[in-house]
Design a protein around this motif. Structure first.
Motif, PDB file in Angstrom:
ATOM      1  N   ASN A 151      40.324  48.075  42.044  1.00  2.00           N
ATOM      2  CA  ASN A 151      40.814  49.125  41.149  1.00  2.00           C
ATOM      3  C   ASN A 151      41.391  48.541  39.864  1.00  2.00           C
ATOM      4  N   GLY A 152      42.095  47.441  39.972  1.00  2.00           N
ATOM      5  CA  GLY A 152      42.656  46.794  38.783  1.00  2.00           C
ATOM      6  C   GLY A 152      41.579  46.276  37.848  1.00  2.00           C
ATOM      7  N   ALA A 207      43.142  46.698  51.939  1.00  2.00           N
ATOM      8  CA  ALA A 207      44.049  47.220  50.915  1.00  2.00           C
ATOM      9  C   ALA A 207      44.131  46.262  49.720  1.00  2.00           C
ATOM     10  N   LEU A 208      44.149  44.968  49.991  1.00  2.00           N
ATOM     11  CA  LEU A 208      44.165  43.976  48.920  1.00  2.00           C
ATOM     12  C   LEU A 208      42.891  44.056  48.088  1.00  2.00           C
ATOM     13  N   HIS A 209      41.738  44.151  48.766  1.00  2.00           N
ATOM     14  CA  HIS A 209      40.461  44.258  48.058  1.00  2.00           C
ATOM     15  C   HIS A 209      40.462  45.479  47.145  1.00  2.00           C
ATOM     16  N   ILE A 210      40.912  46.600  47.662  1.00  2.00           N
ATOM     17  CA  ILE A 210      40.939  47.838  46.881  1.00  2.00           C
ATOM     18  C   ILE A 210      41.880  47.702  45.687  1.00  2.00           C
ATOM     19  N   ASP A 248      37.264  48.953  32.317  1.00  2.00           N
ATOM     20  CA  ASP A 248      36.682  50.282  32.161  1.00  2.00           C
ATOM     21  C   ASP A 248      35.273  50.321  32.775  1.00  2.00           C
ATOM     22  N   THR A 249      35.207  49.887  34.044  1.00  2.00           N
ATOM     23  CA  THR A 249      33.954  49.839  34.794  1.00  2.00           C
ATOM     24  C   THR A 249      34.096  50.649  36.069  1.00  2.00           C
ATOM     25  N   ARG A 250      33.015  50.713  36.819  1.00  2.00           N
ATOM     26  CA  ARG A 250      33.013  51.419  38.108  1.00  2.00           C
ATOM     27  C   ARG A 250      32.348  50.554  39.179  1.00  2.00           C
ATOM     28  N   PHE A 251      32.725  49.307  39.249  1.00  2.00           N
ATOM     29  CA  PHE A 251      32.177  48.416  40.259  1.00  2.00           C
ATOM     30  C   PHE A 251      32.629  48.862  41.636  1.00  2.00           C
ATOM     31  N   ASN A 252      31.762  48.654  42.632  1.00  2.00           N
ATOM     32  CA  ASN A 252      32.151  48.893  44.018  1.00  2.00           C
ATOM     33  C   ASN A 252      32.262  47.533  44.713  1.00  2.00           C
ATOM     34  N   VAL A 253      32.585  47.537  45.990  1.00  2.00           N
ATOM     35  CA  VAL A 253      32.785  46.281  46.719  1.00  2.00           C
ATOM     36  C   VAL A 253      31.497  45.456  46.744  1.00  2.00           C
ATOM     37  N   GLU A 254      30.358  46.094  46.916  1.00  2.00           N
ATOM     38  CA  GLU A 254      29.086  45.354  46.919  1.00  2.00           C
ATOM     39  C   GLU A 254      28.828  44.714  45.558  1.00  2.00           C
ATOM     40  N   ASP A 255      29.122  45.434  44.483  1.00  2.00           N
ATOM     41  CA  ASP A 255      28.989  44.852  43.141  1.00  2.00           C
ATOM     42  C   ASP A 255      29.877  43.619  43.020  1.00  2.00           C
TER      43      ASP A 255
END
Length: 86
Positions: free
Chosen positions: A35-36, A28-31, A42-49
């Motif tokens: 998201n922040g 939950a902290l990672h998310i 204004d990006t769309r990074f995922n956890v792997e990024d």
């Protein structure tokens, strides 16, 4: 400068930090951080990024690369570029 700080100092919390005992709380902290960061930049990074960003830019280990990454429009290929002076 603020964009650099966001990437250099929040990337760990968005993918790697584990301050809580329960995995669900850490996730939950990672998310929350991911998201922040995405909302602010204004990006769309995922956890792997974020893991790659933390590896190459985290803790301001290569500030010049952070600047190049931002100037490139967040091109992930910039992170693995070995042809630069750190």
């Amino acid at each position: 400068d603020v964009k650099c700080k966001v990437l250099e100092w929040f990337s760990r919390a968005a993918c790697k930090s584990t301050p809580f005992r329960r995995a669900v709380d850490n996730t939950a902290l990672h998310i929350f951080f991911l998201n922040g960061i995405n909302q602010y930049l204004d990006t769309r990074f995922n956890v792997e990024d974020m893991r790659e960003i933390y590896t190459y830019l985290g803790n301001a280990c290569n500030h010049q690369k952070t600047i190049r990454f931002i100037e490139s429009g967040y091109d992930m290929a910039v992170l693995e570029d070995e042809h630069e002076v750190g």
